[in-house]
Design a protein around this motif. Sequence first.
Motif, PDB file in Angstrom:
ATOM      1  N   GLY A  43      -7.659 -18.673  37.044  1.00 41.07           N
ATOM      2  CA  GLY A  43      -7.277 -19.849  37.821  1.00 41.07           C
ATOM      3  C   GLY A  43      -8.486 -20.548  38.405  1.00 41.07           C
ATOM      4  O   GLY A  43      -8.565 -21.782  38.429  1.00 41.07           O
ATOM      5  N   ALA A  44      -9.452 -19.761  38.885  1.00 39.24           N
ATOM      6  CA  ALA A  44     -10.698 -20.341  39.386  1.00 39.24           C
ATOM      7  C   ALA A  44     -11.511 -20.940  38.246  1.00 39.24           C
ATOM      8  O   ALA A  44     -12.157 -21.986  38.404  1.00 39.24           O
ATOM      9  N   THR A  45     -11.467 -20.285  37.087  1.00 33.62           N
ATOM     10  CA  THR A  45     -12.199 -20.786  35.914  1.00 33.62           C
ATOM     11  C   THR A  45     -11.739 -22.186  35.537  1.00 33.62           C
ATOM     12  O   THR A  45     -12.564 -23.093  35.337  1.00 33.62           O
ATOM     13  N   VAL A  46     -10.421 -22.397  35.442  1.00 28.97           N
ATOM     14  CA  VAL A  46      -9.927 -23.715  35.026  1.00 28.97           C
ATOM     15  C   VAL A  46     -10.199 -24.760  36.098  1.00 28.97           C
ATOM     16  O   VAL A  46     -10.443 -25.938  35.775  1.00 28.97           O
ATOM     17  N   LEU A  47     -10.181 -24.368  37.373  1.00 30.61           N
ATOM     18  CA  LEU A  47     -10.493 -25.326  38.438  1.00 30.61           C
ATOM     19  C   LEU A  47     -11.968 -25.713  38.411  1.00 30.61           C
ATOM     20  O   LEU A  47     -12.314 -26.893  38.548  1.00 30.61           O
ATOM     21  N   MET A  48     -12.846 -24.729  38.231  1.00 33.38           N
ATOM     22  CA  MET A  48     -14.275 -25.035  38.204  1.00 33.38           C
ATOM     23  C   MET A  48     -14.656 -25.813  36.946  1.00 33.38           C
ATOM     24  O   MET A  48     -15.624 -26.572  36.947  1.00 33.38           O
ATOM     25  N   TYR A  67      -9.205 -18.354  43.513  1.00 37.65           N
ATOM     26  CA  TYR A  67     -10.042 -18.307  44.712  1.00 37.65           C
ATOM     27  C   TYR A  67     -10.890 -19.565  44.792  1.00 37.65           C
ATOM     28  O   TYR A  67     -11.079 -20.286  43.804  1.00 37.65           O
ATOM     29  N   SER A  68     -11.419 -19.827  45.990  1.00 39.41           N
ATOM     30  CA  SER A  68     -12.165 -21.059  46.232  1.00 39.41           C
ATOM     31  C   SER A  68     -13.569 -21.022  45.643  1.00 39.41           C
ATOM     32  O   SER A  68     -14.082 -22.047  45.205  1.00 39.41           O
ATOM     33  N   SER A  69     -14.206 -19.849  45.634  1.00 35.85           N
ATOM     34  CA  SER A  69     -15.527 -19.742  45.021  1.00 35.85           C
ATOM     35  C   SER A  69     -15.813 -18.286  44.684  1.00 35.85           C
ATOM     36  O   SER A  69     -15.281 -17.368  45.325  1.00 35.85           O
ATOM     37  N   GLN A 129      -4.195 -16.598  50.197  1.00 36.21           N
ATOM     38  CA  GLN A 129      -3.650 -17.880  49.762  1.00 36.21           C
ATOM     39  C   GLN A 129      -4.398 -19.064  50.375  1.00 36.21           C
ATOM     40  O   GLN A 129      -4.392 -20.163  49.828  1.00 36.21           O
ATOM     41  N   GLU A 130      -5.093 -18.847  51.495  1.00 37.96           N
ATOM     42  CA  GLU A 130      -5.873 -19.925  52.090  1.00 37.96           C
ATOM     43  C   GLU A 130      -6.997 -20.390  51.164  1.00 37.96           C
ATOM     44  O   GLU A 130      -7.460 -21.530  51.264  1.00 37.96           O
ATOM     45  N   MET A 131      -7.433 -19.514  50.264  1.00 37.41           N
ATOM     46  CA  MET A 131      -8.542 -19.873  49.374  1.00 37.41           C
ATOM     47  C   MET A 131      -8.179 -20.988  48.399  1.00 37.41           C
ATOM     48  O   MET A 131      -9.055 -21.686  47.896  1.00 37.41           O
ATOM     49  N   SER A 132      -6.896 -21.118  48.093  1.00 39.73           N
ATOM     50  CA  SER A 132      -6.502 -22.179  47.162  1.00 39.73           C
ATOM     51  C   SER A 132      -6.023 -23.433  47.874  1.00 39.73           C
ATOM     52  O   SER A 132      -5.556 -24.369  47.239  1.00 39.73           O
TER      53      SER A 132
END
Length: 306
Positions: free
Chosen positions: A170-175, A194-196, A260-263
């Motif tokens: 999920g982080a991969t596709v966002l980044m 995750y956010s980072s 969940q705050e990370m997203s």
Amino acid sequence: MIFVVILILTAAVALGGSWYAYRKAFYSPMEGRGEVKPVKGENYDPYRPEMRRIYQQLKERPFETVSVESHDGLSLTGRYYHVKDGAPLDIGFHGYRSNPYTDFSGGSELIFQMEHNLLLVDQRAHGSSGGRTISFGILERQDLLRWVDYSIERFGSDVKILLYGVSMGGATVLMASELPLSDNVKGIVSDCPYSSPLEIIQDVGKKMGLPSWLIRPFAILGARIFGGFDLTECDAREAVKHTKVPILIIHGEADGFVPQEMSDIVQSNPRMVARHTFPNADHGISYLLDTKRYHKIVTDFISRVL
């Protein structure tokens, strides 16, 4: 002389700590990569029968093994599931030390119901793909571009592509959303990201009783010296500011692995990013907790972007 000794000891501590951090967080041995292990945790117990059902359903479905070469020369493998000629293609990216069967059993069920074709990839240093270093989405986002190029070359310049990711995927596709993605990519669905990379490593370390000030330098050095990448190169919160692709984020409010705050990054680009949370859902099981709502959220998003 004392200064030299102190300097040598400091360098030894830095090198040793960096090596430990690399082995603990980033290194992936070849042994056991192909194994599909049950998800740990009693929070998952109520869902295990359904998890086994959808897992078995995906495992028994025929697929074609495909591969691409990464930008740094690794052989990356995937499983292509053909449903319908000319249908949209969904590409799925699994999570950290996980696999497509575990992370996309539920999602694949929904994808097949929509009559989309599906490509599930083994991320680098996972499954049958090459590599020994997991970079938490930093190098993996470049791999994503190769899979998109492969898909367009194989299925034609008019193929419509949707990107899916779970956890690290999920982080991969966002980044990757800030990269020069082809216009063929119509939407991105990110579940429990995750956010980072650095933030999730620090958060996991904190749960182990390690302070962030100690984790941060060793993780950064370990990634750079032994993994060959910059752990601070990108993060999801900044990446989505520059995306031109609509994004749907889903996260369980009781996630015990990725808070969940990370997203909660909609404010980074509210015009392009939507987010839905699922009360009482642990990591990656929003689909299982409320399948009907999950289906509606995703299908409504897909209908809009296509």
